[in-house]
Write an enzyme that holds these catalytic residues in place. Structure first.
Site, PDB file in Angstrom:
ATOM      1  N   ASP A  69      27.001  89.968  86.663  1.00 33.49           N
ATOM      2  CA  ASP A  69      27.383  88.709  86.466  1.00 33.49           C
ATOM      3  C   ASP A  69      28.965  88.531  86.648  1.00 33.49           C
ATOM      4  O   ASP A  69      29.615  89.147  85.942  1.00 33.49           O
ATOM      5  CB  ASP A  69      26.892  88.137  85.139  1.00 33.49           C
ATOM      6  CG  ASP A  69      27.488  86.916  84.719  1.00 33.49           C
ATOM      7  OD1 ASP A  69      27.961  86.302  85.524  1.00 33.49           O
ATOM      8  OD2 ASP A  69      27.017  86.454  83.526  1.00 33.49           O
ATOM      9  N   HIS A  76      28.991 105.852 102.363  1.00 32.11           N
ATOM     10  CA  HIS A  76      28.071 106.832 101.523  1.00 32.11           C
ATOM     11  C   HIS A  76      28.798 108.264 101.415  1.00 32.11           C
ATOM     12  O   HIS A  76      28.141 108.981 100.544  1.00 32.11           O
ATOM     13  CB  HIS A  76      26.820 107.076 102.421  1.00 32.11           C
ATOM     14  CG  HIS A  76      25.565 107.224 101.639  1.00 32.11           C
ATOM     15  ND1 HIS A  76      25.784 107.734 100.324  1.00 32.11           N
ATOM     16  CD2 HIS A  76      24.325 106.728 101.559  1.00 32.11           C
ATOM     17  CE1 HIS A  76      24.445 108.069  99.849  1.00 32.11           C
ATOM     18  NE2 HIS A  76      23.553 107.346 100.458  1.00 32.11           N
TER      19      HIS A  76
END
Length: 470
Positions: A390, A173
């Protein structure tokens, strides 16, 4: 690394490296440095074999590794490591430290494990709560970002299920926020769809770090020892559930929040106000108790000039709205939504720059307990393109997260799988508070009942559609 659970069998772990590039060093900016004591971002996607073209797991692993290497060429900082340099005065005394990313191409970790007997349905429908096994789909557990000195800044785990697989990422992060995370994940998927080869991305990351007034000099933290500004919290006790909000229920909620002719309360502010009210009521706090609603505000578009939406780094800042439990519950939803709206409206370029300037004058590393015990912390975004990831084998059936940065009162937003303005809420609450929320009439009238049955129907419908088109 892989879970030690007897259901999980480690297959392999390797380091995936990008093609060689010149070595560079990237100074951490203020919004990066404040994250050092938080956990790695842990988000992942669930895929079903029934919705995929015929592929062996070897095909999947090979495509993921090849495309990850190509993706790291675009996101080169993720293949590096954090480094610390000491600052010394004229007498040689250590006066602080500088932190940066050594972009040297060391690579990201890729692990393949098999979860014996665990199915896609087990992940989605095993109970009202998110099953604890999901935490084992992610490496590193509750590792803090400072550990990126010795650990890869990106670690991927492919968990092979009986009828599908889960692709989980641990993403440091201090390197980037949620926008950066999903920018990377979508780019990785885009490359995989192209067969894993290098392609020109539809959205390329912008790596130049943002510093106030374009001050590019490294920021000195007036700290000499890591344990003085990092902290490792034990895993708190909480229940975790996914609640679904349809586009229609959100539209009705917005109409209620914009009472008496108001039109400025947004969909998201309406949902934030609902959650703040209902979780506060579930906690059964005394009327005089001070409470907060904290929102992880995205700053890219708020700055003047605005940062690119493809800025790769941290540009998020928590903003809080405060009142008492009694005041919040004595008023209606619109009152709470107006409080949230007014606080968001004040979060302008000028406010952001003043906050960063104040932090730069006295740097501090935020810790997980910064929000306080009576806060509702709202993170994530329904705008992130989660279901657009995808990899060449179809749309994911669900998104889930690991144990990182979770505590009582943490809520994470996701877009709903069906799109069209729907959203999912990942809510973490202590067990008695979750039971009270499940019985809260105002809340349960808005969520789609019951979540598990609706997801199962959607999932089964997708399976039927896929088999008919095959």
């Amino acid at each position: 690394m892989a879970s030690s659970s007897p259901f999980f069998h480690h297959v392999s772990t390797c380091i995936v490296k990008p093609p060689p590039q010149p070595r560079t060093q990237l100074n951490l900016a203020p919004f990066d440095l404040i994250m050092l004591s938080f956990h790695y971002i842990q988000k992942g996607l669930l895929f079903s074999n029934r919705l995929m073209p015929p592929l062996t797991i070897a095909d999947v692993v090979d495509r993921l590794k090849t495309s990850l290497s190509a993706a790291l060429a675009h996101f080169y900082p993720l293949a590096g490591r954090l480094v610390t340099e000491e600052a010394r005065d004229e007498k040689g005394n250590v006066t602080g430290i500088y932190l940066s990313i050594d972009c040297d191409g060391q690579g990201a970790e890729f692990t393949h494990v098999v979860a014996d007997g665990i199915t896609v349905s087990d992940v989605l429908f095993s109970s009202t709560d998110v099953p604890s096994v999901v935490n084992s789909f992610f490496p590193y557990g509750r590792t803090i970002n400072y550990d990126g000195h010795v650990l890869p800044l990106l670690a991927v785990q492919l968990t092979e299920l009986a009828d599908g697989f889960f692709l989980g990422c641990c993403f440091n992060h201090a390197v980037g926020d949620g926008v950066s995370y999903w920018l990377f994940f979508n780019a990785w998927a885009e490359i995989a769809r192209a067969g894993g080869v290098a392609v020109e991305l539809s959205r390329s990351p912008v790596h130049d770090r943002w510093f106030i007034d374009d001050q590019k000099a490294p920021i000195k933290l007036p700290i000499t020892e890591a344990d003085k500004f990092t902290e490792r919290f034990p895993t708190p006790l909480y229940r975790e559930r996914i609640f679904h909000l349809s586009a229609g229920s959100i539209a009705r909620l917005k109409a209620i929040a914009n009472h008496d002719g108001m039109t400025f309360i947004s969909f998201l502010q309406s949902v934030c106000a609902l959650l703040w009210r209902c979780i506060t009521r579930a906690r059964r706090l005394p009327a005089e108790q001070n409470i907060r609603c904290s929102v992880a505000a995205q700053n890219r578009a708020r700055l003047n000039p605005p940062l690119s939406p493809d800025y790769f780094g941290n540009c998020v800042y928590p903003i809080s709205t405060a009142t008492t439990a009694g005041e919040l519950l004595a008023h209606n939803l619109g009152w709470a939504a107006r409080l949230v709206h007014e606080r968001v409206a004040r979060h302008t370029d000028d406010a952001i720059r003043k906050a960063v300037a104040a932090w730069s004058a006295a740097p501090v590393i935020y810790k997980l307990n910064v929000h306080g015990p009576f806060t509702v912390m709202l993170a994530g975004s329904p705008r992130f393109d989660v279901y657009g990831c995808d990899f060449g084998w179809g749309k994911p059936v669900a998104a889930r997260s690991g144990a990182a940065d979770k505590f009582d009162g943490k809520v994470t937003f996701y877009g709903g799988r069906e799109g069209a303005g729907s959203m999912d809420l990942e809510i973490c609450l202590e067990p008695p508070f979750m039971r009270a929320l499940e019985e809260d009439e105002e809340f349960m009238n808005v969520v789609s009942p019951p979540l598990e049955l609706q997801e199962m129907d959607d999932f089964r419908h997708a399976l039927v559609e896929n088999s008919q088109s095959s």
